[in-house]
Motif scaffolding. Sequence first.
Motif, PDB file in Angstrom:
ATOM      1  N   ALA A 179      37.549  76.928  92.534  1.00  0.00           N
ATOM      2  CA  ALA A 179      36.483  75.915  92.423  1.00  0.00           C
ATOM      3  C   ALA A 179      35.547  76.232  91.259  1.00  0.00           C
ATOM      4  O   ALA A 179      35.081  75.326  90.575  1.00  0.00           O
ATOM      5  N   LEU A 180      35.278  77.508  91.041  1.00  0.00           N
ATOM      6  CA  LEU A 180      34.388  77.892  89.942  1.00  0.00           C
ATOM      7  C   LEU A 180      34.990  77.629  88.571  1.00  0.00           C
ATOM      8  O   LEU A 180      34.280  77.409  87.614  1.00  0.00           O
ATOM      9  N   LYS A 181      36.327  77.652  88.491  1.00  0.00           N
ATOM     10  CA  LYS A 181      36.987  77.521  87.203  1.00  0.00           C
ATOM     11  C   LYS A 181      37.441  76.098  86.902  1.00  0.00           C
ATOM     12  O   LYS A 181      37.917  75.817  85.810  1.00  0.00           O
ATOM     13  N   GLN A 182      37.283  75.186  87.857  1.00  0.00           N
ATOM     14  CA  GLN A 182      37.701  73.796  87.620  1.00  0.00           C
ATOM     15  C   GLN A 182      36.759  73.128  86.629  1.00  0.00           C
ATOM     16  O   GLN A 182      35.583  73.441  86.558  1.00  0.00           O
ATOM     17  N   ASP A 183      37.320  72.199  85.883  1.00  0.00           N
ATOM     18  CA  ASP A 183      36.495  71.446  84.923  1.00  0.00           C
ATOM     19  C   ASP A 183      35.851  70.265  85.579  1.00  0.00           C
ATOM     20  O   ASP A 183      36.230  69.612  86.406  1.00  0.00           O
TER      21      ASP A 183
ATOM     22  N   LEU B 237      28.812  86.083  88.044  1.00  0.00           N
ATOM     23  CA  LEU B 237      28.119  86.874  89.058  1.00  0.00           C
ATOM     24  C   LEU B 237      28.765  86.681  90.428  1.00  0.00           C
ATOM     25  O   LEU B 237      28.971  87.649  91.161  1.00  0.00           O
ATOM     26  N   ILE B 238      29.091  85.441  90.762  1.00  0.00           N
ATOM     27  CA  ILE B 238      29.735  85.156  92.048  1.00  0.00           C
ATOM     28  C   ILE B 238      31.089  85.855  92.118  1.00  0.00           C
ATOM     29  O   ILE B 238      31.427  86.479  93.128  1.00  0.00           O
ATOM     30  N   GLU B 239      31.862  85.761  91.043  1.00  0.00           N
ATOM     31  CA  GLU B 239      33.167  86.420  91.012  1.00  0.00           C
ATOM     32  C   GLU B 239      33.019  87.933  91.206  1.00  0.00           C
ATOM     33  O   GLU B 239      33.766  88.549  91.967  1.00  0.00           O
ATOM     34  N   SER B 240      32.041  88.514  90.553  1.00  0.00           N
ATOM     35  CA  SER B 240      31.799  89.948  90.670  1.00  0.00           C
ATOM     36  C   SER B 240      31.437  90.332  92.108  1.00  0.00           C
ATOM     37  O   SER B 240      31.945  91.311  92.650  1.00  0.00           O
ATOM     38  N   ARG B 241      30.564  89.539  92.730  1.00  0.00           N
ATOM     39  CA  ARG B 241      30.159  89.823  94.117  1.00  0.00           C
ATOM     40  C   ARG B 241      31.324  89.680  95.089  1.00  0.00           C
ATOM     41  O   ARG B 241      31.446  90.444  96.038  1.00  0.00           O
ATOM     42  N   LEU B 242      32.178  88.707  94.841  1.00  0.00           N
ATOM     43  CA  LEU B 242      33.351  88.537  95.699  1.00  0.00           C
ATOM     44  C   LEU B 242      34.262  89.755  95.613  1.00  0.00           C
ATOM     45  O   LEU B 242      34.786  90.233  96.624  1.00  0.00           O
ATOM     46  N   GLU B 243      34.449  90.274  94.413  1.00  0.00           N
ATOM     47  CA  GLU B 243      35.301  91.452  94.240  1.00  0.00           C
ATOM     48  C   GLU B 243      34.677  92.686  94.884  1.00  0.00           C
ATOM     49  O   GLU B 243      35.375  93.508  95.480  1.00  0.00           O
TER      50      GLU B 243
ATOM     51  N   ALA C 139      27.541  74.918  86.772  1.00  0.00           N
ATOM     52  CA  ALA C 139      26.700  74.420  85.683  1.00  0.00           C
ATOM     53  C   ALA C 139      25.608  75.419  85.287  1.00  0.00           C
ATOM     54  O   ALA C 139      24.906  75.197  84.312  1.00  0.00           O
ATOM     55  N   THR C 140      25.470  76.504  86.041  1.00  0.00           N
ATOM     56  CA  THR C 140      24.433  77.492  85.752  1.00  0.00           C
ATOM     57  C   THR C 140      25.041  78.636  84.947  1.00  0.00           C
ATOM     58  O   THR C 140      25.931  79.331  85.442  1.00  0.00           O
ATOM     59  N   PRO C 141      24.577  78.846  83.721  1.00  0.00           N
ATOM     60  CA  PRO C 141      25.150  79.899  82.877  1.00  0.00           C
ATOM     61  C   PRO C 141      25.090  81.277  83.553  1.00  0.00           C
ATOM     62  O   PRO C 141      24.061  81.674  84.087  1.00  0.00           O
ATOM     63  N   GLY C 142      26.218  81.957  83.547  1.00  0.00           N
ATOM     64  CA  GLY C 142      26.299  83.305  84.088  1.00  0.00           C
ATOM     65  C   GLY C 142      26.526  83.384  85.585  1.00  0.00           C
ATOM     66  O   GLY C 142      26.962  84.416  86.101  1.00  0.00           O
TER      67      GLY C 142
END
Length: 97
Positions: free
Chosen positions: A93-97, A58-64, A51-54
């Motif tokens: 989980a991040l991409k689920q609606d 950022l999480i995806e980038s850090r995981l990579e 629910a937090t924009p951006g």
Amino acid sequence: METQKQIAVLVEAIAHQSRQIASLTASLAEQTGQSDALTAALLSTLHAARATPGLPLLIESRLEQGYSGLLARSESPEYVGGFERMRDLILIALKQD
């Protein structure tokens, strides 16, 4: 009498192995419970992060970045595999609606 001693040694060895198996089983059950609790807490946090924009990006980038670092350091295949599985679950989980 020699046979009796051999049987006694075998019985003691089996009893010792049984105690070790019971101890390992209890330890594994405890670790599984801790892992389940950690996973539930992480998923709750990720649902809030969506629910937090951006923040998901950022999480995806850090995981990579973390994954690239693991590969560069040649960590154990089991550790890398565990990271890959957890990374995939987090991304889902991040991409689920």
